[in-house]
Write a protein that holds these residues in place. Structure first.
Motif, PDB file in Angstrom:
ATOM      1  N   ASP A   1       0.803  -1.235   0.000  1.00  0.00           N
ATOM      2  CA  ASP A   1       0.000   0.000   0.000  1.00  0.00           C
ATOM      3  C   ASP A   1       0.831   1.279   0.000  1.00  0.00           C
ATOM      4  OD1 ASP A   1      -2.917  -1.138   0.476  1.00  0.00           O
ATOM      5  OD2 ASP A   1      -1.530  -2.255   1.720  1.00  0.00           O
ATOM      6  N   VAL A   2       1.915   1.301   0.793  1.00  0.00           N
ATOM      7  CA  VAL A   2       2.740   2.528   0.796  1.00  0.00           C
ATOM      8  C   VAL A   2       3.335   2.716  -0.601  1.00  0.00           C
ATOM      9  CG1 VAL A   2       4.826   3.633   1.715  1.00  0.00           C
ATOM     10  CG2 VAL A   2       3.213   2.547   3.272  1.00  0.00           C
ATOM     11  N   SER A   3       3.754   1.620  -1.226  1.00  0.00           N
ATOM     12  CA  SER A   3       4.312   1.716  -2.579  1.00  0.00           C
ATOM     13  C   SER A   3       3.259   2.266  -3.540  1.00  0.00           C
ATOM     14  CB  SER A   3       4.763   0.339  -3.067  1.00  0.00           C
ATOM     15  OG  SER A   3       5.592  -0.258  -2.122  1.00  0.00           O
ATOM     16  N   PHE A   4       2.055   1.742  -3.451  1.00  0.00           N
ATOM     17  CA  PHE A   4       0.991   2.206  -4.342  1.00  0.00           C
ATOM     18  C   PHE A   4       0.690   3.689  -4.098  1.00  0.00           C
ATOM     19  CE2 PHE A   4      -3.532   2.901  -5.297  1.00  0.00           C
ATOM     20  CZ  PHE A   4      -3.506   2.619  -6.657  1.00  0.00           C
ATOM     21  N   MET A   5       0.587   4.056  -2.823  1.00  0.00           N
ATOM     22  CA  MET A   5       0.271   5.455  -2.504  1.00  0.00           C
ATOM     23  C   MET A   5       1.389   6.381  -2.971  1.00  0.00           C
ATOM     24  SD  MET A   5      -2.681   5.475  -1.333  1.00  0.00           S
ATOM     25  CE  MET A   5      -2.721   7.194  -0.944  1.00  0.00           C
ATOM     26  N   LYS A   6       2.643   5.922  -2.818  1.00  0.00           N
ATOM     27  CA  LYS A   6       3.755   6.764  -3.270  1.00  0.00           C
ATOM     28  C   LYS A   6       3.684   6.959  -4.776  1.00  0.00           C
ATOM     29  CE  LYS A   6       7.355   6.879   0.105  1.00  0.00           C
ATOM     30  NZ  LYS A   6       6.725   7.940   0.879  1.00  0.00           N
ATOM     31  N   ALA A   7       3.325   5.896  -5.494  1.00  0.00           N
ATOM     32  CA  ALA A   7       3.195   6.014  -6.956  1.00  0.00           C
ATOM     33  C   ALA A   7       2.121   7.065  -7.281  1.00  0.00           C
ATOM     34  CB  ALA A   7       2.842   4.660  -7.559  1.00  0.00           C
TER      35      ALA A   7
ATOM     36  N   ASN B   1      -1.276  11.977   4.032  1.00  0.00           N
ATOM     37  CA  ASN B   1      -0.544  12.860   3.100  1.00  0.00           C
ATOM     38  C   ASN B   1      -1.400  13.155   1.867  1.00  0.00           C
ATOM     39  OD1 ASN B   1       1.786  13.181   4.632  1.00  0.00           O
ATOM     40  ND2 ASN B   1       2.816  11.408   3.723  1.00  0.00           N
ATOM     41  N   LEU B   2      -2.011  12.111   1.329  1.00  0.00           N
ATOM     42  CA  LEU B   2      -2.848  12.309   0.136  1.00  0.00           C
ATOM     43  C   LEU B   2      -4.009  13.267   0.438  1.00  0.00           C
ATOM     44  CD1 LEU B   2      -3.885  11.664  -2.735  1.00  0.00           C
ATOM     45  CD2 LEU B   2      -5.044   9.677  -1.778  1.00  0.00           C
ATOM     46  N   LEU B   3      -4.687  13.012   1.559  1.00  0.00           N
ATOM     47  CA  LEU B   3      -5.845  13.860   1.905  1.00  0.00           C
ATOM     48  C   LEU B   3      -5.410  15.310   2.110  1.00  0.00           C
ATOM     49  CD1 LEU B   3      -7.778  11.471   4.346  1.00  0.00           C
ATOM     50  CD2 LEU B   3      -8.345  12.003   1.971  1.00  0.00           C
ATOM     51  N   LEU B   4      -4.253  15.497   2.729  1.00  0.00           N
ATOM     52  CA  LEU B   4      -3.794  16.874   2.974  1.00  0.00           C
ATOM     53  C   LEU B   4      -3.467  17.579   1.655  1.00  0.00           C
ATOM     54  CD1 LEU B   4      -1.499  16.503   6.139  1.00  0.00           C
ATOM     55  CD2 LEU B   4      -3.948  16.995   6.034  1.00  0.00           C
TER      56      LEU B   4
ATOM     57  N   ASN C   1      -0.074  17.674  10.035  1.00  0.00           N
ATOM     58  CA  ASN C   1       1.332  17.427   9.699  1.00  0.00           C
ATOM     59  C   ASN C   1       1.500  16.467   8.532  1.00  0.00           C
ATOM     60  OD1 ASN C   1       2.504  18.995  11.812  1.00  0.00           O
ATOM     61  ND2 ASN C   1       1.890  17.390  13.263  1.00  0.00           N
ATOM     62  N   PHE C   2       2.264  16.889   7.539  1.00  0.00           N
ATOM     63  CA  PHE C   2       2.732  15.919   6.545  1.00  0.00           C
ATOM     64  C   PHE C   2       3.735  15.008   7.235  1.00  0.00           C
ATOM     65  CE2 PHE C   2       1.129  19.092   3.581  1.00  0.00           C
ATOM     66  CZ  PHE C   2       0.536  18.287   2.620  1.00  0.00           C
ATOM     67  N   SER C   3       3.887  13.799   6.725  1.00  0.00           N
ATOM     68  CA  SER C   3       4.839  12.867   7.344  1.00  0.00           C
ATOM     69  C   SER C   3       5.685  12.215   6.265  1.00  0.00           C
ATOM     70  CB  SER C   3       4.076  11.797   8.120  1.00  0.00           C
ATOM     71  OG  SER C   3       3.225  11.096   7.230  1.00  0.00           O
ATOM     72  N   ILE C   4       6.831  11.722   6.696  1.00  0.00           N
ATOM     73  CA  ILE C   4       7.776  11.082   5.781  1.00  0.00           C
ATOM     74  C   ILE C   4       7.721   9.581   6.039  1.00  0.00           C
ATOM     75  CG2 ILE C   4      10.225  10.932   5.137  1.00  0.00           C
ATOM     76  CD1 ILE C   4       9.406  13.763   4.838  1.00  0.00           C
ATOM     77  N   ASN C   5       7.400   8.825   5.030  1.00  0.00           N
ATOM     78  CA  ASN C   5       7.273   7.382   5.218  1.00  0.00           C
ATOM     79  C   ASN C   5       8.092   6.622   4.191  1.00  0.00           C
ATOM     80  OD1 ASN C   5       5.104   7.660   7.259  1.00  0.00           O
ATOM     81  ND2 ASN C   5       4.066   8.632   5.530  1.00  0.00           N
ATOM     82  N   LYS C   6       8.812   5.643   4.705  1.00  0.00           N
ATOM     83  CA  LYS C   6       9.685   4.860   3.807  1.00  0.00           C
ATOM     84  C   LYS C   6       8.895   3.725   3.164  1.00  0.00           C
ATOM     85  CE  LYS C   6      13.714   5.030   6.852  1.00  0.00           C
ATOM     86  NZ  LYS C   6      13.228   4.738   8.153  1.00  0.00           N
ATOM     87  N   LEU C   7       9.441   3.201   2.068  1.00  0.00           N
ATOM     88  CA  LEU C   7       8.870   1.967   1.526  1.00  0.00           C
ATOM     89  C   LEU C   7       9.237   0.833   2.479  1.00  0.00           C
ATOM     90  CD1 LEU C   7       9.809   2.202  -2.276  1.00  0.00           C
ATOM     91  CD2 LEU C   7       7.625   2.742  -1.206  1.00  0.00           C
ATOM     92  N   PRO C   8       8.378  -0.179   2.598  1.00  0.00           N
ATOM     93  CA  PRO C   8       8.736  -1.304   3.481  1.00  0.00           C
ATOM     94  C   PRO C   8      10.003  -1.979   2.984  1.00  0.00           C
ATOM     95  CG  PRO C   8       6.717  -1.775   2.240  1.00  0.00           C
ATOM     96  CD  PRO C   8       7.073  -0.357   1.966  1.00  0.00           C
TER      97      PRO C   8
END
Ligand SMILES: Nc1nc2c(c(=O)[nH]1)N[C@H]1C(S)=C(S)[C@@H](COP(=O)(O)OP(=O)(O)OC[C@H]3O[C@@H](n4cnc5c(=O)[nH]c(N)nc54)[C@H](O)[C@@H]3O)O[C@H]1N2
Ligand SMILES: Nc1nc2c(c(=O)[nH]1)N[C@H]1C(S)=C(S)[C@@H](COP(=O)(O)OP(=O)(O)OC[C@H]3O[C@@H](n4cnc5c(=O)[nH]c(N)nc54)[C@H](O)[C@@H]3O)O[C@H]1N2
Ligand SMILES: [Mo]
Length: 765
Positions: free
Chosen positions: A299-305, A395-398, A635-642
């Motif tokens: 999911d994080v990968s998909f959202m980052k894309a 992040n997306l919603l913001l 707050n925006f946040s920084i999230n890594k790929l798993p």
């Protein structure tokens, strides 16, 4: 010799007789009505079943113990807010059959532990307090007074109050939960692990940090008005069936839906409202406009894309992000964008397992709509990076300014019917200081401000013999927690395990040296006290507090309400040293609510407002763009790929619910929508993964997980070829909880990663 706690904790390995049909693409409709009527009539008498189905979730009726989905504010169907799985939950609670002292005289604890979970549940309702003495093979009856005294004695014998653990499951009402945590805090500990530690804790952590409130921001009305709803990591047809009505209504108003899930779950594809006879005949509404079969934990990968492509468009055309909202209400935008730019679109897409064509369809909907709601459940919260999953959604919603306005926001769909309310009124191992200060001001004792045990820590504490008494307010700890065998040893180390329960379950069998079963009233039963039948209250997934009042006669006159049990235990334990008038509360629950309103924000005029049939909303900052975070902004946040990688031959496994279970309660042996009948020991596998391992349909395999050098085994599962992404597989919880490593949990909130367990499968010759 009696068998070990580990032997008693495991689910029996025998097979029933698996039948496989084509998975359904349409949910609810006639088959659901048929299923619920047959369930109710099998285990309840018909008059009670009818009475319940008409009163459930009706104004002035009682709150369905099934799930935390809210009831419509306005029109409610005369058929009741009816749902198949709600009816099954009720049929389970309001069973005709009683478990009396005779049952326990007939069967030893060892013998009961050989029953399947389905058989344990169908043995009936617990009807009188029972005690298991040290060394005894059978439970025997005990009076309530003696039971309270025994528990009080064990607690008072501890060297330190932190040697006790007080678990809660989310069916407990606000009144009982408030008193329970009050007792625990006055006793002197903050050891209040809760089912939410295994459930939506990641949502609470991620949302508190980013938008300043650990709950969702939307109302039911917002769902109707959204332009786009994303349903991620959730199976509503089974777990929140009434949510489908809201999704359908959104579609009728022109909204679109994206479903993101490794499995093409039936209700996400198509839905037929059981209350709409015309629809029943004509075949229902298509729900998902786009189905995104993401790989497990992709999911994080998909959202980052998605975020990368949105950024590209924003830089091209400039009207994609809501810059006014970002400027006025958010913090950390620049850092977030700088971080995002490090990632490569193709890499993210590949890691998500999604084709470009599907990606583009989902992307277009996200790009072109600005009132977006994101709904999610366990598919996102039970991973090591669960908190990242949810922060990335925020992040997306913001970016889209999609929060704190009509038709937009966050929607973590809660599990247990009052899990959200329990936290609101103080069931929290790490409660905010402001709350503890209010307790001190009101009652005159100083609550411990230590970080108490969460579920994982409680298991470790008992294993290491630092905790010696376990009390469960509802729930089925041994079957719900990860690493079953380790947890069994932990419970076995205790001096006493005690459970306040409606139904018999495996936790009554995996005991400490001594054990108590304290049987209590269910939600559907009338709660008679000195001042009359009591009303209680619960909070649903959208922060609405409403009343609940049982309508059936109690199944036994030896039951006590949870409130009365807590008061009894507190009085017997704390005796003269208490500063709380325990005995007054059980006579009149209005007095409990008077206290709650003094201690918990948002409950002013509690008793008065509870009388309103539709209940009342608790305050919610995110809903009105008042973000109560450390920065005072969202707050925006920084999230890594798993970062995990599968080793050769490994699969990533999610443990999910069948259509015929409520958590550890097994209503039946089918998973109708997925086409599985009469078996639970199965593993859903991608057909190509089966081919590369030379496995056939229905072949028996053993499962093994290896984590930090420790091997865990679960034997005897039948392979089912399924439409699931490659390298992914699925099994049912709780059968495979033996494979979930205790130390594999979400960062920040310690939710067990029971949706991403790396396993290998080996054929049994
Ligand atoms: N009838 C019934 N109702 C219930 C319950 C019940 O057991 N029975 N339980 C209650 C409780 S306590 C809860 S918490 C909720 C649970 O409700 P859900 O969260 O819907 O329950 P799960 O079966 O755990 O389903 C998780 C879903 O997430 C998907 N999933 C798994 N891993 C991933 C992933 O990595 N990414 C994505 N995108 N999806 C993934 C699975 O395919 C599945 O569809 O339901 C509540 N309501
Ligand atoms: N592998 C794996 N493990 C999981 C999950 C998963 O998806 N995968 N999901 C996790 C989640 S989301 C949750 S919420 C937990 C659930 O964990 P729990 O809440 O501990 O488990 P339940 O099965 O809901 O508890 C059922 C028992 O609660 C009692 N009960 C029912 N109603 C009442 C009542 O009104 N009052 C009282 N006092 N007792 C009552 C009955 O005795 C019944 O046997 O499991 C977690 N465990
Ligand atoms: Mo849950």
């Amino acid at each position: 010799m009696s068998s070990s706690p580990q032997d008693k904790a495991k689910t029996p390995e025998a097979f029933s007789s698996l039948k496989i049909k084509k998975p359904a693409t349409n949910s609810v409709g006639f088959s659901a009505i048929k299923a619920s009527i047959s369930q109710a009539s099998k285990y309840m008498n018909t008059a009670d079943a009818l009475k319940l189905s008409l009163k459930v979730n009706q104004k002035g009726g009682f709150d369905c113990p099934g799930c935390a989905w809210p009831d419509p504010d306005d029109e409610r169907s005369v058929l009741g807010e009816y749902c198949e799985n709600g009816m099954k939950a009720l049929a389970e609670e309001a069973q005709n059959k009683l478990i009396t002292a005779d049952f326990f005289a007939k069967y030893s604890v060892d013998e009961i532990s050989k029953f399947t979970d389905f058989e344990i549940g169908k043995s009936g309702r617990l009807s009188e307090p029972m005690f298991l003495a040290e060394g005894a093979t059978h439970y025997s009856p005990i009076s309530w007074e003696a039971a309270f005294a025994k528990l009080g004695q064990h607690l008072n014998d501890l060297d330190n109050p932190d040697e006790a653990v007080f678990y809660t499951s989310g069916r407990t009402t606000n009144e009982a939960a408030f008193l329970y945590q009050l007792f625990v805090r006055e006793f002197g500990t903050a050891n209040l692990p809760d089912c939410s530690n295994m459930c939506h804790e990641a949502s609470g952590s991620a949302l508190s940090e980013t938008v300043g409130i650990g709950k969702g921001s939307v109302t039911l009305d917002d769902l109707y008005k959204a332009e786009l709803i994303m349903v991620i990591g959730q199976n509503p047809a089974t777990n929140h069936p009434r949510m489908l009505t809201a999704l359908e209504k959104c579609k009728k108003n022109g909204g679109k839906i994206i479903a993101i899930n490794p499995l093409p779950e039936a209700g996400l594809i198509k839905f037929t409202d059981p209350q709409n006879p015309i629809k029943l005949l004509t075949g229902g509404t298509k729900i998902a406009d786009v189905f995104v079969p993401v790989t497990i934990n992709g999911d994080v990968s998909f959202m980052k894309a998605i975020l990368l492509k949105l950024l590209e468009k924003e830089e091209e055309q400039g009207n994609v992000f809501d810059q006014d909202f970002i400027n006025e209400h958010t913090h950390g935008y620049d850092t977030f964008i700088t971080d995002l730019k490090q990632y490569n679109f193709e890499d993210c897409l590949t890691a998500s397992g999604i084709t470009l064509a599907t990606f583009n369809q989902a992307f277009d909907l996200i790009l072109n709509n600005n009132k977006i709601i994101i709904c999610w459940a366990m598919g996102l919260t039970q991973h090591e990076n669960a908190v990242d999953n949810i922060r990335e959604l925020v992040n997306l919603l913001l970016l889209k300014g999609s929060i704190g306005k009509e038709g937009a926001g966050t929607c973590p769909v809660r599990g247990h019917s009052n899990v959200q309310g329990d936290r609101t009124v103080g069931i929290w191992e790490n409660a905010p200081q402001a709350f503890l200060d209010k307790i001190e001001a009101k009652y005159g004792f100083k609550p411990s401000n230590k970080h108490g045990y969460s579920v994982i820590d409680a298991i470790k504490g008992m294993y290491e013999k630092k905790a010696k008494v376990f009390v469960g307010m509802g729930g089925n700890f041994i079957s719900a927690v990860p690493d079953t065998l380790y947890a069994a040893e932990a419970l076995g180390n205790c001096n006493l395990t005690a459970h306040v329960s409606t139904k018999l379950n495996r936790s009554h069998l995996v005991t400490g040296k001594e054990a108590l079963i304290l049987p209590c009233l269910g939600r559907s039963e009338k709660d008679y006290q000195k001042t009359g039948v009591q009303v209680q209250s619960v909070e649903n997934s959208m922060g609405i507090v409403s009343s609940t009042k049982g309508i059936l006669e109690p199944c036994s006159d030896k039951l006590k309400s949870e409130v009365a049990v807590v008061c009894g235990i507190a009085y017997a334990t704390l005796k003269e040293r208490t500063k709380v008038e325990w005995l007054k509360y059980s006579a009149n629950y209005e007095l409990v609510r008077d206290d709650i309103q003094e201690v918990v924000d948002g409950f002013q005029d509690y008793n008065k407002r509870l009388k309103k049939p539709e209940g009342f909303y608790l305050p919610n900052g995110a809903r009105i763009r008042k973000f109560k975070t450390k920065t005072g902004k969202a707050n925006f946040s920084i999230n890594k790929l798993p970062s995990w990688k599968l080793k050769k031959d490994e699969l990533i496994m999610m443990t999910i619910r069948s259509h015929d279970q409520f958590n550890t309660t097994i209503y039946g042996m089918n998973d109708r929508y997925r086409g599985i009948f009469n078996e639970r020991r199965i593993i859903f596998m991608n057909r190509e993964d089966m081919r590369t391992r030379s496995l056939n349909e229905k072949q028996v395999v053993n499962l093994k997980s290896e984590f930090n050098g420790v091997v865990r085994l679960a034997d005897n599962f039948k392979v089912v070829g399924y439409d699931i992404p490659k390298n992914c597989c699925a099994t049912y919880f709780p059968e495979t909880n033996v494979l979930v490593p205790l130390d594999s949990f979400a960062h920040t909130c310690k939710t067990p990663a029971s949706k991403s367990i790396r396993i290998t499968v080996a054929a049994v010759d």
